[in-house]
Write an enzyme that holds these catalytic residues in place. Structure first.
Site, mmCIF file in Angstrom:
data_model
loop_
_atom_site.group_PDB
_atom_site.id
_atom_site.type_symbol
_atom_site.label_atom_id
_atom_site.label_comp_id
_atom_site.label_asym_id
_atom_site.label_seq_id
_atom_site.Cartn_x
_atom_site.Cartn_y
_atom_site.Cartn_z
ATOM 1 C CB VAL A 154 -0.973 -0.003 1.214
ATOM 2 C CG1 VAL A 154 -0.215 0.135 2.521
ATOM 3 C CG2 VAL A 154 -2.031 1.060 1.077
ATOM 4 C CG ASP A 206 6.753 6.238 -5.090
ATOM 5 O OD1 ASP A 206 5.770 5.654 -5.574
ATOM 6 O OD2 ASP A 206 6.934 6.378 -3.871
ATOM 7 C CB VAL A 264 7.293 14.924 -2.222
ATOM 8 C CG1 VAL A 264 7.187 16.040 -1.200
ATOM 9 C CG2 VAL A 264 8.744 14.585 -2.507
ATOM 10 C CE1 TYR A 265 1.814 10.087 -0.278
ATOM 11 C CE2 TYR A 265 4.015 9.763 0.567
ATOM 12 C CZ TYR A 265 2.913 9.288 -0.087
ATOM 13 O OH TYR A 265 2.901 8.017 -0.556
ATOM 14 C CE LYS A 314 6.322 -9.867 12.868
ATOM 15 N NZ LYS A 314 7.125 -10.940 12.263
ATOM 16 C CB SER A 315 9.660 -2.355 15.180
ATOM 17 O OG SER A 315 10.615 -3.394 15.043
#
Length: 184
Positions: free
Chosen positions: A11, A36, A109-110, A149-150
């Site tokens: 996602v 991207d 970039v958001y 999870k980390s």
């Protein structure tokens, strides 16, 4: 030349680029291609009925350009623009390809941030749709990661899996080399 290719998909904003970049820092002879980097200009991106730019569809990407970059790397990984330093010429060149629609055909970039409702109303439904399509069409093993999870745990899991696969490849090569019968 034998190469090793890794695909990381999931996602939007799910940590693919972070994982790919962390793996690249630790794996020898490793390069990364990010999907991207192949978005079409904003003026070419369609807008849905809610006013959202449709970045989470295949049509928003210049896939021909991405496939060309992958082909260039595959033809000559040691001379690729995207390659990292080559510690050992005998090591298998590794290519990590990461993207949200990777299995359906630097970093986004958001700014400004996504509008409210965008993830639930568009990104997640499109991810589920493309994931179903991918699962119906792939013939190789897909390993799903637990996003709860980390970052460190995810990295460790993926890194260990990659190192095991590379070791298997090396062992196959060694067996062929010793055997001398040219078996692949």
């Amino acid at each position: 030349m034998k190469t090793f290719t890794i695909g990381i998909s999931g996602v939007t904003n799910g940590g693919k680029t972070t994982l790919a970049n962390n793996l690249q820092k630790r794996l020898p002879n490793c390069s990364v291609i990010s999907q991207d980097d192949f978005f079409k200009p904003q003026s070419e991106i369609e807008i849905d009925e809610n006013g959202f730019l449709q970045y989470d569809v295949l049509e928003a990407l210049n896939m021909e350009k991405m496939m060309s970059a992958i082909s260039c790397w595959m033809e000559n990984p040691r001379h690729s623009v995207i390659s990292t330093d080559w510690g050992n010429a005998e090591e298998t060149p590794i290519l990590i390809i990461e993207g949200f629609l990777l299995f359906n055909y630097n970093t986004r970039v958001y700014n400004p941030p996504d509008p409210p409702g965008y993830l639930d109303g568009h990104v997640w439904p499109m991810y589920l749709k493309h994931r179903r399509e991918m699962e119906e069409n792939v013939t190789w093993e897909i390993v799903y990661l637990d996003g709860m999870k980390s970052e460190e745990d995810l990295f460790s899991q993926v890194y260990e899996d990659i190192m095991q696969e590379l070791a298997k490849q090396k062992c196959k090569y060694c067996a062929i080399k010793v055997d001398g019968r040219g078996v692949k």
